[in-house]
Design a protein around this motif. Structure first.
Motif, PDB file in Angstrom:
ATOM      1  N   GLU A 106      -0.656 -15.683   4.800  1.00 54.80           N
ATOM      2  CA  GLU A 106       0.365 -16.727   4.486  1.00 54.80           C
ATOM      3  C   GLU A 106       0.646 -16.164   4.258  1.00 54.80           C
ATOM      4  O   GLU A 106       2.644 -16.891   4.290  1.00 54.80           O
ATOM      5  N   GLU A 107       1.241 -14.955   3.021  1.00 54.57           N
ATOM      6  CA  GLU A 107       2.137 -14.516   2.639  1.00 54.57           C
ATOM      7  C   GLU A 107       3.078 -13.880   3.301  1.00 54.57           C
ATOM      8  O   GLU A 107       4.809 -13.812   3.319  1.00 54.57           O
ATOM      9  N   GLY A 108       2.521 -13.211   4.076  1.00 52.22           N
ATOM     10  CA  GLY A 108       3.990 -12.429   5.404  1.00 52.22           C
ATOM     11  C   GLY A 108       3.994 -13.806   6.340  1.00 52.22           C
ATOM     12  O   GLY A 108       5.254 -13.221   6.280  1.00 52.22           O
ATOM     13  N   ASP A 157       0.985  -1.045  -0.388  1.00 53.18           N
ATOM     14  CA  ASP A 157      -0.128  -0.231  -0.117  1.00 53.18           C
ATOM     15  C   ASP A 157       1.025   1.122   0.183  1.00 53.18           C
ATOM     16  O   ASP A 157       1.246   1.529   1.242  1.00 53.18           O
ATOM     17  N   GLU A 158       1.218   2.182  -1.237  1.00 52.43           N
ATOM     18  CA  GLU A 158       1.319   2.661  -2.074  1.00 52.43           C
ATOM     19  C   GLU A 158       1.724   4.219  -0.107  1.00 52.43           C
ATOM     20  O   GLU A 158       2.163   4.901   0.342  1.00 52.43           O
ATOM     21  N   ASP A 159       0.364   4.369  -0.282  1.00 50.13           N
ATOM     22  CA  ASP A 159      -0.026   5.404   1.085  1.00 50.13           C
ATOM     23  C   ASP A 159       0.266   4.704   2.750  1.00 50.13           C
ATOM     24  O   ASP A 159       0.786   5.695   3.650  1.00 50.13           O
ATOM     25  N   GLU A 198      19.183 -12.479  14.094  1.00 50.72           N
ATOM     26  CA  GLU A 198      18.457 -11.438  14.727  1.00 50.72           C
ATOM     27  C   GLU A 198      17.913 -10.681  14.363  1.00 50.72           C
ATOM     28  O   GLU A 198      17.389  -9.521  15.097  1.00 50.72           O
ATOM     29  N   ALA A 199      17.620 -10.905  13.163  1.00 47.59           N
ATOM     30  CA  ALA A 199      16.433  -9.764  12.768  1.00 47.59           C
ATOM     31  C   ALA A 199      14.785  -9.515  13.871  1.00 47.59           C
ATOM     32  O   ALA A 199      14.389 -10.226  13.871  1.00 47.59           O
ATOM     33  N   VAL A 200      14.856  -8.334  13.501  1.00 47.91           N
ATOM     34  CA  VAL A 200      13.545  -7.895  14.488  1.00 47.91           C
ATOM     35  C   VAL A 200      12.876  -7.341  13.726  1.00 47.91           C
ATOM     36  O   VAL A 200      12.962  -6.843  13.235  1.00 47.91           O
ATOM     37  N   VAL A 201      11.795  -8.116  13.539  1.00 49.76           N
ATOM     38  CA  VAL A 201      10.082  -8.139  13.142  1.00 49.76           C
ATOM     39  C   VAL A 201       8.898  -7.757  13.463  1.00 49.76           C
ATOM     40  O   VAL A 201       8.987  -8.522  14.542  1.00 49.76           O
ATOM     41  N   VAL A 202       8.578  -6.221  13.345  1.00 50.88           N
ATOM     42  CA  VAL A 202       6.686  -6.220  13.520  1.00 50.88           C
ATOM     43  C   VAL A 202       6.246  -6.468  12.867  1.00 50.88           C
ATOM     44  O   VAL A 202       6.431  -5.296  11.441  1.00 50.88           O
ATOM     45  N   MET A 203       5.035  -6.932  12.815  1.00 49.74           N
ATOM     46  CA  MET A 203       4.295  -6.807  11.733  1.00 49.74           C
ATOM     47  C   MET A 203       3.258  -6.217  11.383  1.00 49.74           C
ATOM     48  O   MET A 203       2.661  -5.508  12.676  1.00 49.74           O
ATOM     49  N   ILE A 204       2.628  -6.019  10.587  1.00 51.57           N
ATOM     50  CA  ILE A 204       1.583  -5.051   9.765  1.00 51.57           C
ATOM     51  C   ILE A 204       0.210  -6.227   9.374  1.00 51.57           C
ATOM     52  O   ILE A 204       0.039  -6.524   8.927  1.00 51.57           O
ATOM     53  N   THR A 205      -0.790  -5.635  10.797  1.00 49.54           N
ATOM     54  CA  THR A 205      -2.242  -5.977  10.340  1.00 49.54           C
ATOM     55  C   THR A 205      -3.481  -5.449  10.153  1.00 49.54           C
ATOM     56  O   THR A 205      -3.566  -4.105  10.909  1.00 49.54           O
ATOM     57  N   ALA A 206      -4.202  -6.034   9.204  1.00 53.36           N
ATOM     58  CA  ALA A 206      -5.138  -5.671  10.052  1.00 53.36           C
ATOM     59  C   ALA A 206      -6.655  -5.210  10.849  1.00 53.36           C
ATOM     60  O   ALA A 206      -5.680  -6.674  11.860  1.00 53.36           O
ATOM     61  N   HIS A 207      -6.750  -4.894  11.305  1.00 55.46           N
ATOM     62  CA  HIS A 207      -7.786  -4.442  12.308  1.00 55.46           C
ATOM     63  C   HIS A 207      -8.518  -5.753  12.358  1.00 55.46           C
ATOM     64  O   HIS A 207      -9.129  -6.281  11.680  1.00 55.46           O
ATOM     65  N   LEU A 223       9.370  -3.380   9.102  1.00 58.97           N
ATOM     66  CA  LEU A 223       8.119  -3.114   9.707  1.00 58.97           C
ATOM     67  C   LEU A 223       7.426  -4.161   7.956  1.00 58.97           C
ATOM     68  O   LEU A 223       7.593  -3.666   7.235  1.00 58.97           O
ATOM     69  N   LEU A 224       6.736  -5.470   8.430  1.00 60.43           N
ATOM     70  CA  LEU A 224       6.338  -6.360   7.419  1.00 60.43           C
ATOM     71  C   LEU A 224       4.502  -6.147   7.196  1.00 60.43           C
ATOM     72  O   LEU A 224       4.159  -6.428   8.643  1.00 60.43           O
ATOM     73  N   ASP A 225       4.346  -5.682   6.259  1.00 57.67           N
ATOM     74  CA  ASP A 225       2.786  -6.176   6.118  1.00 57.67           C
ATOM     75  C   ASP A 225       2.132  -7.480   6.170  1.00 57.67           C
ATOM     76  O   ASP A 225       3.330  -8.842   5.729  1.00 57.67           O
ATOM     77  N   MET A 226       1.262  -8.146   6.485  1.00 52.65           N
ATOM     78  CA  MET A 226       0.857  -9.574   6.687  1.00 52.65           C
ATOM     79  C   MET A 226       0.349  -9.771   5.137  1.00 52.65           C
ATOM     80  O   MET A 226       0.693 -11.014   4.605  1.00 52.65           O
ATOM     81  N   ASN A 227      -0.520  -9.019   4.804  1.00 49.65           N
ATOM     82  CA  ASN A 227      -0.789  -9.770   2.755  1.00 49.65           C
ATOM     83  C   ASN A 227      -0.044  -8.464   2.143  1.00 49.65           C
ATOM     84  O   ASN A 227      -0.257  -6.819   2.594  1.00 49.65           O
ATOM     85  N   PHE A 228      -0.125  -9.633   1.012  1.00 48.44           N
ATOM     86  CA  PHE A 228       0.194  -8.718  -0.123  1.00 48.44           C
ATOM     87  C   PHE A 228      -0.873  -8.589  -1.327  1.00 48.44           C
ATOM     88  O   PHE A 228      -1.187  -9.931  -1.685  1.00 48.44           O
ATOM     89  N   GLY A 229      -1.484  -7.771  -2.025  1.00 46.26           N
ATOM     90  CA  GLY A 229      -1.993  -8.183  -3.010  1.00 46.26           C
ATOM     91  C   GLY A 229      -3.765  -7.742  -3.258  1.00 46.26           C
ATOM     92  O   GLY A 229      -3.665  -7.820  -1.992  1.00 46.26           O
TER      93      GLY A 229
END
Length: 465
Positions: free
Chosen positions: A67-69, A14-16, A82-91, A54-60
């Motif tokens: 699953e993509e996330g 999401d470019e926004d 050792e990467a620290v990953v914070v997931m972005i999820t929809a409400h 900061l990684l989104d859970m879904n693409f497309g």
């Protein structure tokens, strides 16, 4: 505004979201990189180390399974465990985000997000990432230092039958985790044997830490070995890691164990039995994983005296007992030892190496060496400095140290024992006499002289003893 620190990678289609995240986070962090193509992750991670991702859970369009996330989270952790990953999820996708955390994600942020929440979460993530990096760096440094320490350790020299027997015992005991008690007179090389046990052990890539128990004040024993918390006592201005915890995963060498007072022996026994230490001022114990090697110049029969040494502690320490022979019992090794130290000190002092005359080797071999290899080493060092001939001669190893005259039997007890009142020579005489009297037992000689062990060692170095 507080100083900005840390680098962030945002991966979202999401470019926004990318624009909003970049505008928000660039005010708080050094670098903010964004991409709407998760396929770029490999190239980006190969090019740069990010403190948090900061990684989104879904693409497309229409995707909501996460699953993509999960798949890209797996890729990131394979590239950088050792990467620290914070997931972005929809409400409403909290359950999916929790599943991602089980797979290795550190935290999650729900959309639509709150700016304060995003900044706080990523600030904590960046600190965690930097802490992991520092921990990995320190582990690598410790491994390198441990390898360098073991690799640079002096070689055990000796082909005499007692030394061959000793090396066979070391080879059998080293690969195990059994506690080892090393017995031997002062100067026989007990620490050298401890390092060899560590070098041949399964812990060889971890730290080897030596502790001279004879030099630790009783009041500092627990702080030094077990650590302390800030404020535990007057001078405890910060937390201190004890030697047991610092050596965790490796080998802890406890020298001069025989001089430990009985009440401190009890504290050491408790640690060995429970395999945990409680720092001074702490309420919670810390587990430890160390192999303990102890050493003493006290004979085994004296250690069996319950008034001197706790038998339950002795039982814990001497799963395997190694006894080092004195130098006088392996005189055939003296030429090899002398040659080794002569080469070492020639390099140290920038002098040309030179051989020993037959008379010099004979002179070395006929001495009893009450200080054992340590005394031989000092004699070679002194000769390397002072000899002005093309080869070492017997006179280079003659004992020219003055001996103390008998103490006065009448008159003023404080009267000098020697007609020669030169302080340097008086000090040399007193130290030589004390060392010979106590057969080079440093602790006893230092006590007789009214010195600490460290102070006596410094004076021995000064006088070449």
């Amino acid at each position: 505004m507080a100083e900005k620190a840390g680098s962030i990678l945002i991966v979202d289609d999401d470019e926004d979201i990318l624009v909003a995240g970049r505008l928000l986070l660039k005010r708080h962090f050094d670098r903010v990189t964004t991409t709407n193509r998760p396929a770029d992750i490999r190239e980006l991670l190969a090019r740069e180390k990010f403190d948090a991702i900061l990684l989104d859970m879904n693409f497309g369009p229409g995707e909501s399974s996460g699953e993509e996330g999960f798949a890209w989270l797996k890729v990131i952790l394979e590239l950088d465990p050792e990467a620290v990953v914070v997931m972005i999820t929809a409400h409403g996708g909290v359950d999916t985000a929790v599943e991602a955390m089980k797979l290795g994600a550190t935290d999650f942020i729900a959309k639509p997000w709150q700016n304060e929440k995003v900044v706080a979460t990523l600030s904590a993530a960046v600190k965690l990432g930097q802490s992991r990096d520092e921990t990995a760096r320190l582990k690598g440094a410790n491994k390198t230092l441990a390898a360098a320490s073991v690799g640079s350790a002096p070689t055990i020299i000796g082909d005499a039958p007692p030394m061959q027997d000793l090396m066979r015992l070391i080879a059998r005991a080293a690969p195990t985790d059994a506690n080892v008690l090393i017995l031997g007179e002062n100067g026989t090389g007990k620490e050298l044997v401890a390092r060899e046990l560590h070098r041949q052990s399964r812990r060889s890539s971890a730290v080897f830490m030596g502790v001279d128990l004879g030099s630790i004040a009783e009041s500092l024993f627990e702080s030094e070995l077990f650590g302390h918390k800030k404020g535990a006592f007057t001078d405890a201005k910060e937390d201190r890691t004890g030697r047991f915890v610092a050596a965790s995963g490796g080998t802890l060498f406890l020298d001069e164990i025989g001089n430990l007072p009985l009440h401190l022996q009890a504290k050491l026994l408790t640690v060995l039995e429970r395999r945990e230490v409680t720092p001074v001022g702490a309420t919670r114990a810390v587990p430890i994983d160390v192999r303990v090697i102890a050493a003493t110049n006290i004979a085994l029969d004296q250690l069996h005296d319950e008034a001197r040494f706790r038998q339950d502690l002795l039982f814990r320490l001497n799963t395997v007992t190694l006894t080092l022979p004195p130098l006088r019992d392996r005189r055939e090794d003296i030429p090899a030892l002398a040659t080794h130290y002569a080469a070492f000190y020639a390099r140290k002092y920038g002098k040309a190496e030179k051989p020993f005359s037959p008379d010099a080797l004979a002179a070395l071999a006929t001495q009893d060496w009450p200080g054992n290899v340590r005394a031989l080493r000092h004699a070679i060092e002194r000769a390397t400095i002072l000899s002005d001939t093309e080869r070492f001669e017997a006179r280079d190893f003659s004992d020219g140290a003055p001996t103390a005259a008998p103490a006065p039997t009448n008159g003023d007890a404080a009267a000098p024992a020697l007609d020669d009142l030169n302080l340097e020579r008086l000090e040399l005489a007193a130290i030589s006499t004390a060392l010979k009297k106590h057969r080079y037992n440093i602790s006893h000689a230092a006590k007789d002289l009214g010195l600490t062990r460290a102070a006596l060692y410094r004076r021995m170095e000064k006088h070449g003893l």
